[in-house]
Design a protein around this motif. Structure first.
Motif, PDB file in Angstrom:
ATOM      1  N   UNK A 372       0.816  -1.212   0.000  1.00  0.00           N
ATOM      2  CA  UNK A 372       0.000   0.000   0.000  1.00  0.00           C
ATOM      3  C   UNK A 372       0.847   1.257   0.000  1.00  0.00           C
ATOM      4  N   UNK A 376       0.426   4.223  -3.068  1.00  0.00           N
ATOM      5  CA  UNK A 376       0.019   5.583  -2.760  1.00  0.00           C
ATOM      6  C   UNK A 376       0.678   6.579  -3.697  1.00  0.00           C
ATOM      7  N   UNK A 379      -0.134   8.298  -8.313  1.00  0.00           N
ATOM      8  CA  UNK A 379      -1.315   9.140  -8.435  1.00  0.00           C
ATOM      9  C   UNK A 379      -1.887   9.084  -9.839  1.00  0.00           C
ATOM     10  N   UNK A 384      -6.974   1.936  -5.780  1.00  0.00           N
ATOM     11  CA  UNK A 384      -8.094   1.949  -4.845  1.00  0.00           C
ATOM     12  C   UNK A 384      -8.027   3.176  -3.952  1.00  0.00           C
ATOM     13  N   UNK A 385      -9.112   3.869  -3.853  1.00  0.00           N
ATOM     14  CA  UNK A 385      -9.225   4.955  -2.892  1.00  0.00           C
ATOM     15  C   UNK A 385      -8.461   6.207  -3.263  1.00  0.00           C
ATOM     16  N   UNK A 386      -8.262   6.472  -4.506  1.00  0.00           N
ATOM     17  CA  UNK A 386      -7.581   7.718  -4.824  1.00  0.00           C
ATOM     18  C   UNK A 386      -8.031   8.276  -6.147  1.00  0.00           C
ATOM     19  N   UNK A 387      -8.144   9.578  -6.201  1.00  0.00           N
ATOM     20  CA  UNK A 387      -8.336  10.193  -7.500  1.00  0.00           C
ATOM     21  C   UNK A 387      -7.505  11.433  -7.599  1.00  0.00           C
TER      22      UNK A 387
ATOM     23  N   UNK B 135       8.181   9.545  -2.248  1.00  0.00           N
ATOM     24  CA  UNK B 135       7.529   8.532  -3.075  1.00  0.00           C
ATOM     25  C   UNK B 135       6.790   9.121  -4.270  1.00  0.00           C
ATOM     26  N   UNK B 137       5.659  10.269  -7.813  1.00  0.00           N
ATOM     27  CA  UNK B 137       6.024   9.667  -9.097  1.00  0.00           C
ATOM     28  C   UNK B 137       7.043  10.525  -9.844  1.00  0.00           C
ATOM     29  N   UNK B 145       1.186  14.740  -3.123  1.00  0.00           N
ATOM     30  CA  UNK B 145       0.092  14.443  -4.039  1.00  0.00           C
ATOM     31  C   UNK B 145      -1.245  14.363  -3.311  1.00  0.00           C
ATOM     32  N   UNK B 147      -3.687  12.331  -3.913  1.00  0.00           N
ATOM     33  CA  UNK B 147      -4.036  10.945  -3.600  1.00  0.00           C
ATOM     34  C   UNK B 147      -3.332  10.493  -2.329  1.00  0.00           C
ATOM     35  N   UNK B 148      -2.103  10.962  -2.143  1.00  0.00           N
ATOM     36  CA  UNK B 148      -1.369  10.593  -0.928  1.00  0.00           C
ATOM     37  C   UNK B 148      -2.062  11.123   0.314  1.00  0.00           C
ATOM     38  N   UNK B 151      -5.253   9.093   0.916  1.00  0.00           N
ATOM     39  CA  UNK B 151      -5.106   7.750   1.490  1.00  0.00           C
ATOM     40  C   UNK B 151      -4.516   7.797   2.894  1.00  0.00           C
ATOM     41  N   UNK B 155      -6.472   6.030   5.830  1.00  0.00           N
ATOM     42  CA  UNK B 155      -5.825   4.839   6.372  1.00  0.00           C
ATOM     43  C   UNK B 155      -5.301   5.105   7.777  1.00  0.00           C
TER      44      UNK B 155
END
Lengths: 387, 197
Positions: A372, A376, A379, A384-387, B135, B137, B145, B147-148, B151, B155
């Motif tokens: 996981x 992350x 991007x 799962x669980x990200x946009x 991390x 990209x 990011x 998305x980071x 999550x 989480x």
């Protein structure tokens, strides 16, 4: 000047040219939009409309603009001077800045330089748009308060309540659009959202699974409310409030309010196009022009983008010509009791469809096998669980 | 001093000046507007730290929504005129000064701990943020990011996140309860009246 410095200068020049182009197009377009609106509404109401200045009255708005520029700039004695001057500026700046992230065409190559037809492609593009539109309300509120006049104040009060209320369902509709877009591989930048809708109109977000039209309609309704246009034009309701928040304004300051309103209409149309209607993509992915006609081919996307935005502008006119103004309590009730719950349910449905495994593009198997903490970082891919 | 540093000091200075005006300006509308300026300065500072998401959210939530409602209330209650500053409570100034010192002390202790603990105790939130940055990209290094952040929120920080939303809900219900009009049942005859909170 070495090569790297030169390329920086070239980039800068390209950016400046794009900015100038966008601002110029808006400024030139607005008088014709005003003319078009007057003509269209006149047509609907079986009148003739402006027909004195120039062919078909085309130069009417230009004449009006010149008149406004040379009119006496009245400063009423009872206003709060600083805020009175500031209000039209505060209204105009966000309206123009939003245009910076809207992609109005695909890549284009001129004089050996390839560039995207967007001023800047921010990674948080859509949030930038939301942030700026939420600042636009200050222009109306300040104008209403600084005018020190009860009609203006009422207009300002109405608009602050209205714009804050409609921002919420608008944001929720955009969330649904982003979820749909992320299922197709888009991100938050507007260019990536457009690119996720390529290859034909059946891939556009508003046709997604038969439910995409719901956030699309909600965004459109909220957009009309945000731009204070009929049938949601209560902040400047002529029949009750003289002219609402800009009652005390004249000359060029009034013209700035007018310009900002039409620029905002263009913004809402352009964002609706970008989020839901495939942006610059043509409805049917057929290559008509041969590869040799490079420049003309590059202008095709600009044409399609303009056609779509034009449709929304027409819809603005038509709504104004056909719908009566809403009562104020109905307006607020519609936002809070109608649109917000509907938007939440819509997000739930979209999330369910996506969670149940809908993917436009298959996710590469490596992503799901990654731990996981590494997934992350990806991007760019719909993990799962990200946009 | 390079350009980025100069920008930082300009914006930071502007934010402090505007914060001062928020407190000392006699006109409530102007005070609220200076607070907006302050929020925008903070957003720009976030931008210089490559936290674009935070900057956008700062403007959307604080400048765009909360402050508009503040202005709305100020205008609705017609507090627009200038007011003489007078203390509502005895000893307000001293209590205020003392509390400000407490906050300052707490902030400096926290700042000192973060700065000094960075090398010795690696598992802090600042360290975690730094890890996230590494991390990113290829081609997007240095940006935290979206998305980071998403999550991480769902989480590692799910409980605080959900608790905050419950807190907001409680505040919302409280506001509705305080603001709601009396219902028609309460004006009915004594025998039919039902007890309501």
């Amino acid at each position: 000047m070495d090569g790297e410095e030169q390329s920086v200068v070239v980039e800068l020049i390209i950016a400046l040219v794009k900015i100038a182009l966008v601002v110029a197009v808006i400024m030139v377009l607005v008088p014709f939009l005003v003319w078009g609106e007057r003509k269209y509404v006149a047509d609907v109401q079986v009148r003739i409309g402006p027909n004195r200045v120039g062919p078909f009255g085309l130069l009417q708005s230009l004449a009006d603009g010149i008149k406004l520029m040379f009119k006496e700039d009245i400063l009423p004695g009872h206003v709060d001077r600083v805020l009175y001057f500031l209000a039209p500026i505060v209204m105009m700046i966000p309206a123009l800045c939003v245009m910076a992230v809207i992609p109005f065409g695909n890549q284009i190559t001129l004089f050996g330089h390839t560039t995207r037809l967007v001023v800047t492609d921010l990674p948080v593009g859509i949030l930038y748009v939301l942030a700026l539109t939420s600042l636009g309300v200050y222009g109306v509120v300040l104008a209403g308060w600084a005018s020190n006049n009860k009609y203006s104040l009422l207009g300002g009060l109405r608009s602050s309540a209205q714009m804050v209320s409609y921002e919420l369902p608008m944001g929720l509709a955009i969330v649904a659009a982003l979820m749909i877009s992320s299922a197709k591989g888009g991100e938050m930048s507007l260019v990536s959202i457009v690119e996720a809708q390529k290859d034909g109109f059946w891939n556009w977000n508003f046709l997604w699974w038969g439910i995409g039209f719901l956030p699309f309609l909600m965004y459109w309704i909220c957009g009309i409310a945000e731009t204070n246009r009929a049938p949601f034009d209560l902040p400047e309701a002529e029949t009750e409030l003289v002219a609402g928040y800009h009652t005390e304004y004249s000359g060029m300051k009034f013209a700035l309010f007018f310009l900002a309103e039409y620029a905002n209409m263009l913004n809402v149309g352009a964002i609706a196009t970008t989020l839901f209607c495939g942006g610059w993509h043509s409805p049917i992915p057929i290559e008509i022009l041969p590869k040799s006609m490079g420049l003309l081919k590059a202008l095709g996307p600009v044409f399609w983008f303009s056609v779509k935005v034009g449709f929304f502008i027409w819809a603005y006119y038509h709504l104004r010509a056909t719908l009566p103004r809403l009562r104020y309590d109905r307006l607020m009730g519609f936002a809070w009791k109608g649109l917000v719950p509907l938007a939440l349910v819509n997000i739930l449905i979209v999330a369910t469809i996506i969670t149940l495994g809908y993917r436009e593009k298959p996710v590469p198997p490596s992503t799901s096998q990654r731990p996981a903490s590494q997934a992350v970082g990806m991007a760019g891919q719909p993990g799962p669980g990200g946009f | 001093m390079n350009v980025a540093n100069l920008g930082f000091f300009l914006v930071a200075g502007l934010s402090i000046v505007s914060a001062g005006f928020v407190i000392f300006h006699p006109n409530p509308v102007r005070s609220a507007l200076f607070l907006v300026v302050n929020f925008i300065c903070l957003a720009i500072l976030y931008l210089t730290l490559n936290a674009q998401l935070l900057a956008a959210l700062q403007v959307i939530v604080y400048a765009g929504a909360i402050m508009v409602l503040f202005l709305f209330v100020i205008m609705l209650l017609n507090l627009g005129g200038e007011r003489a500053r007078e203390d509502a409570l005895a000893g307000q100034k001293f209590a205020g000064g003392f509390l400000a010192l407490v906050v300052l002390g707490a902030l400096s202790v926290g700042l000192y701990q973060v700065v000094s603990a960075k090398e010795t105790r690696p598992v802090t939130d600042a360290w975690r943020l730094e890890q996230m940055r590494f991390q990113a990209p290829p081609g997007k290094e240095g940006e935290v990011q979206i998305a980071q952040i998403g999550s991480e929120l769902f989480r590692n920080y799910l409980y605080p996140f959900e608790l905050t939303s419950v807190l907001l809900l409680v505040g919302l219900i409280g506001a509705v309860l305080l603001a709601k009009r009396r219902l028609p049942e309460q004006s009915q005859p004594e025998g039919q009246r039902r007890d309501r909170p």
